[in-house]
Scaffold this motif. Structure first.
Motif, mmCIF file in Angstrom:
data_model
loop_
_atom_site.group_PDB
_atom_site.id
_atom_site.type_symbol
_atom_site.label_atom_id
_atom_site.label_comp_id
_atom_site.label_asym_id
_atom_site.label_seq_id
_atom_site.Cartn_x
_atom_site.Cartn_y
_atom_site.Cartn_z
ATOM 1 N N GLY A 59 0.754 -2.394 4.400
ATOM 2 C CA GLY A 59 0.044 -1.278 3.789
ATOM 3 C C GLY A 59 0.773 0.020 4.017
ATOM 4 N N HIS A 77 -3.251 -3.043 2.859
ATOM 5 C CA HIS A 77 -3.281 -3.550 1.490
ATOM 6 C C HIS A 77 -3.447 -5.074 1.440
ATOM 7 C CE1 HIS A 77 -2.063 -2.707 -2.792
ATOM 8 N NE2 HIS A 77 -1.913 -4.015 -2.749
ATOM 9 N N SER A 94 -7.672 -4.289 -1.861
ATOM 10 C CA SER A 94 -6.843 -3.131 -2.216
ATOM 11 C C SER A 94 -7.216 -2.627 -3.612
ATOM 12 C CB SER A 94 -5.369 -3.518 -2.193
ATOM 13 O OG SER A 94 -5.085 -4.423 -3.233
#
Lengths: 196, 58
Positions: A59, A77, A94
């Motif tokens: 992420g 994410h 996400s």
């Protein structure tokens, strides 16, 4: 650490011995083949990321195991999980999604050669089997019959060597077979001559 | 990138992979690495991988 009291924060080196309570551990490098991601585009193209057993997050947050600076990625994410030698990617709700081979997924087992994409970042999956095969191919390039010996040239440049490979056992066996055949013929002709 | 593991000296099968995200070792089930050997505290030590080295805080 290494028999001495550790500081509050202590950097470690390979082979350091760390006593935790009464249990002793050693810092070592992993020798296992594992899953990897290879960045296939963007400014990271060619970069290689090893995934070790367990869960690793991806992420834009610094808290992620793999931090990618993109405002299109969620803070955390996606998550990779290596378990029982299999790799799975899970989208962590996400905003812009996780894609495997062009398909948006929520949770998907990954295989060698798959392409997993987060925003503009694409990664090719390299499985442990592929890495093992790569090693075996390397071994096959080595001479099989006998090890080459290294001999110096008669008039070498400084540090120059030539590789001399000994005659292969197959060639030697052919020569021995030929000599045996000739000996047999001579013996047979001698026997006939004596009979006459 | 090198992969580092914490290997138990008397039981080499007991290995923990050290990653960028810190992991806590101890006897509590809340720890990332829970081991029931010896006299460990509930949360004994924390391990993580830095860009250049590996460190831990106790």
């Amino acid at each position: 650490m290494n028999g001495q009291d550790a500081l509050k924060y202590q950097a470690l080196k390979l082979d350091d011995l760390i006593q935790v309570g009464d249990q002793i551990f050693q810092l070592a490098e992993s020798e296992e083949n594992t899953w990897s991601l290879i960045a296939s585009d963007s400014w990271m193209k060619g970069q290689h990321f090893d995934l070790h057993p367990g869960k690793q997050t991806l992420g834009r947050s610094a808290e992620a195991d793999l931090t990618l600076p993109s405002k299109h990625l969620s803070r955390l994410h996606a998550e990779f999980n290596v378990e029982n030698n299999t790799l799975t990617v899970t989208d962590l709700d996400s905003a812009n999604g996780t894609f495997v081979n062009g398909q948006r997924v929520s949770r998907q087992p990954l295989h060698d050669g798959d392409v997993v994409k987060f925003d503009q970042f694409s990664f090719r999956v390299l499985g442990p089997e592929a890495q093992t095969m790569k090693t075996q191919i390397g071994v096959l390039h080595k001479p099989v019959a006998s090890k080459p010996t290294v001999v110096k040239k008669d008039r070498p440049h400084a540090g120059a060597y030539v590789i001399h490979t000994p005659r292969s056992p197959k060639v030697e066996w052919t020569m021995i077979s030929g000599l045996l055949a000739i000996s047999s013929c001579i013996g047979y002709l001698t026997y006939i001559a004596l009979q006459l | 990138m090198n992969q580092y593991i914490l290997k138990h000296t008397q039981n080499p099968d007991l290995q923990f992979f050290i990653g960028k995200r810190s992991r806590i070792l101890g006897k509590s089930a809340e720890c990332d690495w829970t081991i029931s050997l010896g006299n460990l505290s509930d949360k004994q030590a924390r391990f993580w991988l830095d860009e250049s080295s590996t460190g831990f805080a106790e």
